[in-house]
Design a protein around this motif. Structure first.
Motif, short mmCIF file in Angstrom:
data_model
loop_
_atom_site.label_atom_id
_atom_site.label_comp_id
_atom_site.label_asym_id
_atom_site.label_seq_id
_atom_site.Cartn_x
_atom_site.Cartn_y
_atom_site.Cartn_z
N LYS A 79 -64.83 60.38 -91.53
CA LYS A 79 -63.69 60.15 -92.43
C LYS A 79 -62.36 60.37 -91.71
O LYS A 79 -61.30 60.25 -92.33
CB LYS A 79 -63.78 61.09 -93.63
CG LYS A 79 -65.00 60.85 -94.51
CD LYS A 79 -64.98 61.79 -95.71
CE LYS A 79 -66.19 61.54 -96.60
NZ LYS A 79 -66.20 62.44 -97.79
N ILE A 80 -62.41 60.68 -90.43
CA ILE A 80 -61.21 61.03 -89.66
C ILE A 80 -60.70 59.83 -88.87
O ILE A 80 -61.47 59.07 -88.30
CB ILE A 80 -61.52 62.20 -88.70
CG1 ILE A 80 -61.99 63.44 -89.49
CG2 ILE A 80 -60.30 62.53 -87.85
CD1 ILE A 80 -60.97 63.97 -90.49
N ASP A 81 -59.37 59.66 -88.84
CA ASP A 81 -58.76 58.56 -88.09
C ASP A 81 -58.27 59.00 -86.72
O ASP A 81 -58.21 58.18 -85.79
CB ASP A 81 -57.58 57.98 -88.88
CG ASP A 81 -58.02 57.40 -90.20
OD1 ASP A 81 -58.87 56.49 -90.20
OD2 ASP A 81 -57.53 57.86 -91.25
N LEU A 82 -57.93 60.28 -86.57
CA LEU A 82 -57.44 60.80 -85.29
C LEU A 82 -57.68 62.31 -85.28
O LEU A 82 -57.59 62.96 -86.33
CB LEU A 82 -55.95 60.48 -85.12
CG LEU A 82 -55.26 60.98 -83.84
CD1 LEU A 82 -54.22 59.95 -83.36
CD2 LEU A 82 -54.55 62.33 -84.06
N ALA A 83 -57.99 62.85 -84.10
CA ALA A 83 -58.24 64.28 -83.97
C ALA A 83 -57.26 64.91 -82.99
O ALA A 83 -56.97 64.35 -81.93
CB ALA A 83 -59.67 64.54 -83.50
N ILE A 84 -56.73 66.07 -83.39
CA ILE A 84 -55.91 66.90 -82.50
C ILE A 84 -56.74 68.14 -82.21
O ILE A 84 -57.05 68.91 -83.11
CB ILE A 84 -54.58 67.27 -83.17
CG1 ILE A 84 -53.79 66.02 -83.53
CG2 ILE A 84 -53.75 68.16 -82.24
CD1 ILE A 84 -52.55 66.30 -84.37
N MET A 85 -57.09 68.34 -80.95
CA MET A 85 -58.10 69.33 -80.59
C MET A 85 -57.55 70.36 -79.59
O MET A 85 -57.16 69.99 -78.48
CB MET A 85 -59.30 68.61 -79.97
CG MET A 85 -60.53 69.46 -79.78
SD MET A 85 -61.52 69.63 -81.27
CE MET A 85 -62.05 67.94 -81.55
N ASP A 86 -57.52 71.60 -80.01
CA ASP A 86 -57.22 72.66 -79.06
C ASP A 86 -58.38 72.76 -78.07
O ASP A 86 -59.54 72.56 -78.44
CB ASP A 86 -57.03 73.98 -79.80
CG ASP A 86 -56.55 75.10 -78.89
OD1 ASP A 86 -56.02 74.79 -77.81
OD2 ASP A 86 -56.74 76.27 -79.24
N VAL A 87 -58.09 73.04 -76.83
CA VAL A 87 -59.16 73.12 -75.83
C VAL A 87 -59.90 74.45 -75.93
O VAL A 87 -61.13 74.49 -75.99
CB VAL A 87 -58.60 72.93 -74.41
CG1 VAL A 87 -59.70 73.17 -73.37
CG2 VAL A 87 -58.04 71.51 -74.26
N MET A 88 -59.16 75.55 -75.96
CA MET A 88 -59.78 76.87 -76.02
C MET A 88 -60.03 77.26 -77.47
O MET A 88 -59.10 77.55 -78.22
CB MET A 88 -58.88 77.90 -75.34
CG MET A 88 -58.65 77.61 -73.86
SD MET A 88 -60.19 77.63 -72.91
CE MET A 88 -60.65 79.36 -73.05
#
Length: 227
Positions: free
Chosen positions: A45-54
């Motif tokens: 259901k997601i169009d874009l992800a913002i992902m912290d690395v740690m």
């Protein structure tokens, strides 16, 4: 930029809260998680992800690899305090962008907008429909023609589309489309029925009736159009 759903995976509560508020102010729907547990259950259901690395548990790179392994072409922006080249290269090899903390949120917003435009363009595909969000036109690819909306049908469809994957009540439609003197008990139902007929959605899979609540335009439907 209404309608897009962004997954934010950030365990720093201050950063996460700030980004969530900024993204929501821009009109995005935000799913904020502090770790990766359970995100694969709704990632479609997601169009874009913002992902912290740690992150606690699996890091952002591991989670992103799992997303890509599902065959989902979801753009991923990594956020990291790591400045070394190896980390950048690893992030760019897995995802689409890499930003170093601290950063200016305005830069992140600009990157998001450009990435969404590159990924989805001005057209959105829903089953047999091709939706031109720049010119507010809808095309039926199975019939190879533009859907012949009336003025109010076009307004109704794109109101649903701008709020896609959200439930809109009859009151929402009344306030947006009909003055008090124009309202009747079945006016919303009648127009939704006409709209479904024109877009080829007889079962209500695209424009779904949520019993007792309202209507929702669904975008995350498997495309069954044969090539």
């Amino acid at each position: 930029m209404k309608g897009y759903t962004i997954l934010l995976v950030e365990d720093d509560l201050m950063i996460g809260d700030l980004l969530q508020k900024i993204l929501q102010r821009e009109g995005y729907t935000v799913c904020w998680e502090t770790n990766g547990k359970g995100i694969l259950d709704f990632i479609h259901k997601i169009d874009l992800a913002i992902m912290d690395v740690m992150l606690p548990g699996e890091d952002g790179y591991q989670l992103s690899k799992k997303i890509k392994d599902l065959g989902l072409n979801i753009p991923i922006i990594f956020l990291s305090a790591r400045t070394d080249m190896d980390s950048k290269l690893e992030g760019l090899a897995i995802g689409e962008d890499y930003m170093i903390k601290p950063f200016d949120p305005r830069e992140l917003l600009l990157r998001i907008k450009k990435m969404l435009k590159t990924q989805y363009g001005t057209f959105t595909q829903i089953k047999h429909l091709s939706i031109d969000t720049e010119h507010n036109k809808v095309f039926n690819r199975s019939l190879n023609n533009e859907v012949p909306f009336t003025s109010i049908e076009r307004k109704l469809f794109f109101y649903l589309f701008e709020n896609r994957n959200r439930i809109l009540t009859k009151e929402h439609f009344y306030e947006y489309l009909w003055q008090l003197e124009d309202r009747s008990q079945n006016i919303v139902n009648v127009h939704i029925k006409k709209l479904r007929a024109k877009i080829g959605d007889p079962t209500g899979e695209i424009i779904q009736n949520i019993y007792g609540e309202g209507y929702r335009l669904n975008t995350h439907i498997k495309n069954e159009l044969k090539k």
